[in-house]
Design an enzyme around this catalytic site. Structure first.
Site, short mmCIF file in Angstrom:
data_model
loop_
_atom_site.label_atom_id
_atom_site.label_comp_id
_atom_site.label_asym_id
_atom_site.label_seq_id
_atom_site.Cartn_x
_atom_site.Cartn_y
_atom_site.Cartn_z
CE1 TYR A 58 -1.48 -10.16 -12.55
CE2 TYR A 58 -2.03 -7.19 -13.00
CZ TYR A 58 -1.08 -9.03 -11.86
OH TYR A 58 0.01 -8.77 -11.56
N PRO A 206 3.14 -4.03 -2.16
CG PRO A 206 3.31 -2.00 -3.48
CD PRO A 206 3.19 -3.13 -4.05
CG LEU A 207 0.32 0.21 -0.19
CD1 LEU A 207 -0.98 0.99 -0.88
CD2 LEU A 207 1.05 1.19 0.44
N GLY A 208 0.58 -4.56 1.27
CA GLY A 208 0.42 -5.81 1.77
C GLY A 208 -0.77 -5.66 1.36
NE ARG A 209 -1.97 -11.01 -1.37
CZ ARG A 209 -1.26 -10.83 -3.24
NH1 ARG A 209 -2.62 -9.84 -3.51
NH2 ARG A 209 -0.39 -11.46 -3.04
N GLY A 210 -3.21 -3.51 0.67
CA GLY A 210 -4.12 -2.95 1.37
C GLY A 210 -4.26 -3.19 3.15
CG PHE A 211 -3.53 -5.82 6.53
CD1 PHE A 211 -4.65 -5.94 7.79
CD2 PHE A 211 -2.18 -5.00 7.77
CE1 PHE A 211 -4.42 -5.82 9.23
CE2 PHE A 211 -2.70 -5.52 9.48
CZ PHE A 211 -3.37 -5.88 10.05
N GLY A 214 -4.26 0.82 7.22
CA GLY A 214 -4.39 0.54 7.90
C GLY A 214 -6.36 0.64 7.83
N1 LIG Z 1 3.67 -10.80 -10.12
C1 LIG Z 1 3.66 -11.01 -9.13
O1 LIG Z 1 2.91 -12.12 -9.16
C2 LIG Z 1 1.69 -10.26 -8.09
C3 LIG Z 1 1.36 -10.45 -8.07
C4 LIG Z 1 0.23 -9.35 -7.09
C5 LIG Z 1 0.54 -8.23 -7.45
N2 LIG Z 1 1.60 -7.70 -8.61
C6 LIG Z 1 1.85 -6.55 -9.08
O2 LIG Z 1 1.74 -5.61 -7.66
C7 LIG Z 1 0.47 -4.61 -8.06
C8 LIG Z 1 0.21 -3.89 -6.39
O3 LIG Z 1 0.27 -5.57 -5.59
P1 LIG Z 1 -1.54 -5.52 -5.17
O4 LIG Z 1 -2.33 -4.02 -6.15
O5 LIG Z 1 -1.63 -6.69 -5.12
O6 LIG Z 1 -1.42 -5.10 -3.69
P2 LIG Z 1 -1.08 -3.78 -3.10
O7 LIG Z 1 -0.61 -2.75 -4.03
O8 LIG Z 1 -0.09 -3.73 -1.84
O9 LIG Z 1 -2.69 -2.67 -2.20
C9 LIG Z 1 -3.10 -3.18 -2.68
C10 LIG Z 1 -4.95 -2.97 -1.91
O10 LIG Z 1 -5.08 -1.57 -1.43
C11 LIG Z 1 -5.34 -1.05 -1.51
N3 LIG Z 1 -5.29 0.46 -1.31
C12 LIG Z 1 -4.58 0.98 -2.55
N4 LIG Z 1 -3.83 1.75 -1.75
C13 LIG Z 1 -4.61 2.68 -0.95
C14 LIG Z 1 -4.52 3.81 0.15
N5 LIG Z 1 -3.78 4.83 -0.03
N6 LIG Z 1 -5.43 4.03 1.44
C15 LIG Z 1 -6.09 2.30 1.76
N7 LIG Z 1 -6.26 1.16 0.57
C16 LIG Z 1 -5.27 1.47 -0.87
C17 LIG Z 1 -6.08 -0.57 -2.55
O11 LIG Z 1 -7.86 -0.46 -2.95
P3 LIG Z 1 -8.75 -0.28 -4.27
O12 LIG Z 1 -8.95 -1.56 -4.66
O13 LIG Z 1 -10.10 0.27 -3.48
O14 LIG Z 1 -7.96 0.26 -5.01
C18 LIG Z 1 -6.59 -1.96 -2.99
O15 LIG Z 1 -7.31 -3.49 -1.76
C19 LIG Z 1 -1.02 -5.05 -8.53
O16 LIG Z 1 -1.82 -4.06 -8.80
C20 LIG Z 1 0.07 -6.32 -9.80
O17 LIG Z 1 -0.21 -5.18 -10.62
C21 LIG Z 1 2.30 -8.62 -9.14
#
Ligand SMILES: NC(=O)c1ccc[n+]([C@@H]2O[C@H](COP(=O)([O-])OP(=O)(O)OC[C@H]3O[C@@H](n4cnc5c(N)ncnc54)[C@H](OP(=O)(O)O)[C@@H]3O)[C@@H](O)[C@H]2O)c1
Length: 316
Positions: A58, A206-211, A214
């Site tokens: 990262y 868990p937030l579908g990469r933000g999708f 909403g």
């Molecule tokens: N093991 C693996 O291969 C792997 C792969 C991917 C991720 N991960 C880990 O899993 C964690 C979580 O996954 P992720 O971060 O990829 O995706 P995520 O948690 O599904 O979504 C992150 C995105 O959602 C946005 N967001 C978060 N809370 C929000 C809210 N309440 N309202 C609107 N938008 C919101 C964030 O915005 P901002 O950017 O503006 O904060 C970011 O763009 C990562 O941080 C990482 O530590 C592991």
């Protein structure tokens, strides 16, 4: 305050914090700000989050350094999860799998240095390497554990067969795979495997990469944002998948909650040893996401979420 959950014999807050977006992947580079991220980390700790997820790739590397600046006198009160086995060369946006034993050993030493800690609480094999026998990769992690460099071991995106192999060699404390209302593959074999073998499950994205929050209505991503090349975030897929968000929003409205909170509450309702790690760099989003822990979904809510339309677009 958040409740505690068990990942095997590791105790963590029921919601963790995914840290990748503080250093890479989401948004434009100029939106990533160290002092704002440190503020988010501090506030997360105050809200009861004790589980922080990072990886050497990262940034690359900078996310672990960021966490080291946050740790300070909190070291004994937090659980640090980091990973090795995916390599991102500085200046490129492609990840390459390398789970050769010698690489994993070196990577662990370097992660400990960057994090400025003596031992990693849970060390994940980031990907199974198709070019390396999984026994060799896991064997290296077991040696790191025996040598006292890591306390617990986990593995990402493994199949049930791979989990059986490594678990026979030495206990898997947690499995980390993508899992959310629009990515449910893990519920077929992986979550049941975790339940049967006393391992925790850590859903990433868990937030579908933000999708699923909403807040994404168009494919207007910076080139530096990984979603700019993800099929689920192509224009047509975003339009088609709004139907999923609308279903989540209906449940959210009934609870006076946000779609992000419902997406997390749904994960929390899927099992006692499941600990989502929603990722954000923003205090306000973190606060909102922690609020999911107070939401009790009813059977009617769960049935509505069960009936969401299928997802359009592959996840990679
Ligand atoms: N093991 C693996 O291969 C792997 C792969 C991917 C991720 N991960 C880990 O899993 C964690 C979580 O996954 P992720 O971060 O990829 O995706 P995520 O948690 O599904 O979504 C992150 C995105 O959602 C946005 N967001 C978060 N809370 C929000 C809210 N309440 N309202 C609107 N938008 C919101 C964030 O915005 P901002 O950017 O503006 O904060 C970011 O763009 C990562 O941080 C990482 O530590 C592991």
């Amino acid at each position: 305050m958040l409740q505690q959950r068990q990942l095997g014999d590791l105790t963590v807050s029921e919601i963790g914090l995914g840290c990748v977006g503080m250093s890479a992947e989401y948004g434009a580079a100029h939106e990533r700000n160290e002092s704002a991220s440190l503020n988010t980390l501090e506030r997360a700790f105050e809200r009861g989050i004790t589980f922080y997820d990072t990886a050497d790739c990262y940034g690359p590397f900078t996310n672990e350094v960021l966490l080291s600046k946050f740790l300070g006198d909190k070291r004994e009160d937090v659980v640090i999860s980091t990973k090795a086995g995916l390599v991102r060369e500085t200046g490129t946006d492609t990840y390459v799998i390398n789970a050769r034993p010698e690489h994993l050993k070196t990577a662990c030493t370097e992660s400990l240095q960057r994090l400025n800690i003596e031992v990693v609480d849970i060390y994940f094999l980031h990907r199974v390497d198709p070019c390396v026998p999984i026994e060799d990769s896991w064997g290296a992690l077991l040696e790191l554990q025996q040598e006292g460099h890591v306390k617990h071991l986990g593995i990402c995106e493994a199949t049930r067969e791979q989990l059986d192999v490594v678990h026979r060699m030495g206990a898997v404390t947690a499995v980390q795979s993508e899992f959310s209302l629009w990515t449910r593959d893990a519920e077929e074999e992986i979550i049941p495997w975790c339940e049967a073998n006393g391992a925790g499950f850590v859903p990433f994205a868990p937030l579908g990469r933000g999708f699923l929050t909403g807040t994404i209505a168009s494919a207007d991503f910076d080139d530096d944002d990984i979603r700019s090349t993800n099929p689920r975030f192509a224009r047509e897929a975003i339009a088609a998948n709004q139907a999923i968000v609308e279903g989540i929003r209906t449940v959210a409205t009934n609870h006076g909650a946000t779609p992000a909170q419902i997406a997390i509450a749904w994960i929390l309702a899927q099992g006692e040893s499941i600990v989502p790690i929603p990722g954000t760099k923003q205090v306000a989003y973190m606060e909102e996401n922690v609020g999911a822990a107070t939401i009790d979904l009813t059977q009617t809510d769960l049935a509505l979420l069960e009936a969401l339309p299928p997802t359009v677009g592959s996840r990679y």
